[in-house]
Enzyme design. Structure first.
Site, mmCIF file in Angstrom:
data_model
loop_
_atom_site.group_PDB
_atom_site.id
_atom_site.type_symbol
_atom_site.label_atom_id
_atom_site.label_comp_id
_atom_site.label_asym_id
_atom_site.label_seq_id
_atom_site.Cartn_x
_atom_site.Cartn_y
_atom_site.Cartn_z
ATOM 1 N N SER A 37 23.925 -31.369 21.686
ATOM 2 C CA SER A 37 22.872 -32.415 21.765
ATOM 3 C C SER A 37 23.087 -33.021 22.846
ATOM 4 C CB SER A 37 22.810 -32.861 20.939
ATOM 5 O OG SER A 37 22.417 -34.298 21.027
ATOM 6 N N GLY B 70 19.969 -32.096 18.572
ATOM 7 C CA GLY B 70 21.459 -31.027 17.605
ATOM 8 C C GLY B 70 20.610 -30.692 16.346
ATOM 9 N N THR B 71 20.236 -31.577 16.358
ATOM 10 C CA THR B 71 19.292 -31.811 14.112
ATOM 11 C C THR B 71 19.277 -30.032 14.019
ATOM 12 O OG1 THR B 71 19.993 -33.647 13.747
ATOM 13 C CG2 THR B 71 18.859 -32.392 12.264
ATOM 14 N N GLN C 48 29.577 -31.489 19.373
ATOM 15 C CA GLN C 48 31.053 -32.273 20.022
ATOM 16 C C GLN C 48 31.531 -31.412 21.124
ATOM 17 O OE1 GLN C 48 31.432 -35.387 19.107
ATOM 18 N NE2 GLN C 48 29.849 -35.787 17.910
ATOM 19 N N CYS D 175 25.837 -46.293 6.608
ATOM 20 C CA CYS D 175 26.034 -47.304 5.367
ATOM 21 C C CYS D 175 25.060 -47.524 4.885
ATOM 22 C CB CYS D 175 25.623 -48.912 6.534
ATOM 23 S SG CYS D 175 26.099 -49.892 5.200
ATOM 24 N N THR E 248 4.038 -29.978 23.907
ATOM 25 C CA THR E 248 4.705 -30.003 25.199
ATOM 26 C C THR E 248 6.147 -30.268 25.130
ATOM 27 O OG1 THR E 248 2.409 -31.151 25.924
ATOM 28 C CG2 THR E 248 3.689 -31.588 27.083
#
Ligand code: PLP
Length: 367
Positions: free
Chosen positions: A182, A51-52, A162, A309, A220
């Site tokens: 994604s 997705g990114t 999502q 985190c 590829t």
């Protein structure tokens, strides 16, 4: 399917020999399956590393083809793939971003969107917005937003990572020019995704090299990942056609209801908006999300907080803060995700554990 690709079908899909062409055929079938899931033609899809990358290709690729347009419209509710990319482009002085605001339930301010479109349509290279939020599940009215963009001739990219696989999507019927998806959000492998580009919508490639992906992404192909994506898409499409979706939706609502009944100061972040059936974001005021997550993990419940985190402490989620949620609630907010495999027994198992962990932490909280 992926194991077969790794073990047997390892040839290069660009090779002319039979083994290579067999792999090419498997990729073609996967592209058809993903196209079938989202309702587009296979040639409108570019496979990416996730997705990114699809989002980067949509944003950066759109900016490069319209160098005279330097304004992007987005929101602070976006996934970091969009937020981080836009922040970086702003830092480098390459673009300006208009960030659309949202209400406490996480609904975008569409009057603000209309105003910025009216005032700056000629300068806007792209409007890029989330369909369903990854932290709260809040769903935005994409059809209304796309219609507003198209009425002013503005290009519209949707982060549908999502949504796809969790609700039916037929992109050809929607006012969407580009859409990122994604595989790992629909039970497929990590590290593979796709960008949908409506016929005639051009982007400058990010990755240049060979002519793969119709010259839109060199290199590829990740054949095992793509084939895994195809299988996941076929299975998601088949599942969406069943009535099982009506089984899992109420499970999330029951999970929330039982926790809120036992712990009445819990807030359901985004609970007043339309949400995707699988996501719930619960705020436990004046607790630390990290402490809740660690205790839950020890007891076999895997949940997450919105933010990554950092140095042992969790910053409150920028998405929840952008919604205007009290930082004391945002600090103690946890996201639980269900899937089509979630059962009533899972809910029965998790609810008492969540209630117990939160109650214990509350008892330790300073007055
Ligand atoms: N957009 C949303 C809404 C997401 O939830 C994710 C998930 O990680 C992404 C983008 C990025 O996708 P990927 O992890 O495939 O790069």
């Amino acid at each position: 399917a992926m194991a077969t690709m790794l073990r047997d079908d390892w040839a290069n899909p660009s090779s002319v020999h039979r083994a290579g062409q067999n792999v090419r055929h498997r990729i073609d079938l996967a592209r058809e399956a993903v196209g079938d899931l989202v309702g587009c033609r296979d040639r409108e899809l570019v496979f990416t590393s996730g997705g990114t990358e699809a989002i980067n290709l949509a944003i950066r690729g759109s900016l490069t083809v319209a160098p005279e347009r330097r304004l992007v419209v987005s929101s602070r509710l976006e996934h970091s793939a969009v937020r981080g990319t836009l922040d970086r482009l702003v830092e480098r002085g390459e673009i300006k971003v208009h960030w659309i605001g949202a209400d406490l339930a996480g609904r975008l301010d569409l009057d603000e969107l209309d105003d910025v479109l009216d005032a700056h349509a000629e300068e806007i290279a792209l409007v890029t917005l989330l369909w369903a939020n990854n932290e709260t599940g809040v769903v935005q009215p994409i059809e209304r937003i796309g219609a507003a963009c198209h009425a002013r001739g503005v290009r519209f990219h949707v982060d549908a990572v999502q949504c796809v696989g969790k609700r039916p999507v037929t992109v050809r019927d929607l006012p969407i020019d580009l859409m990122s998806i994604s595989a790992h959000k629909l039970h497929g492998p990590k590290g593979v995704g796709a960008l949908y580009l409506r016929r005639g919508v051009r982007v400058e490639p990010l990755i240049t090299g060979g002519p793969q992906e119709r010259e839109r992404r060199g290199g590829t192909e990740n054949a095992p990942g793509i084939v895994g994506f195809g299988v996941a898409a076929t299975e998601a499409k088949a599942w969406l056609a069943t009535s099982d979706v009506d089984r899992v939706g109420p499970l999330r609502d029951e999970f929330e209801r039982r926790i809120v009944e036992a712990l009445p100061d819990t807030s359901v972040n985004g609970g007043d908006a339309e949400r995707l059936w699988n996501t719930t974001n619960l705020g436990f005021p004046r607790l630390e999300a990290e402490a809740i997550l660690l205790s839950l993990s020890e007891r076999g419940v895997s949940a997450s907080a919105g933010a990554a985190c950092s140095s042992g402490s969790l910053d409150p989620s920028p998405v929840l803060l952008a919604m205007g949620i009290d930082p004391r609630v945002a600090h103690g907010s946890i996201r639980f995700s269900l899937s089509r495999e979630t059962t009533h027994a899972d809910i029965d198992g998790a609810v008492p554990l969540v209630i117990d962990v939160v109650s214990r932490l509350k008892a330790l909280r300073p007055p």
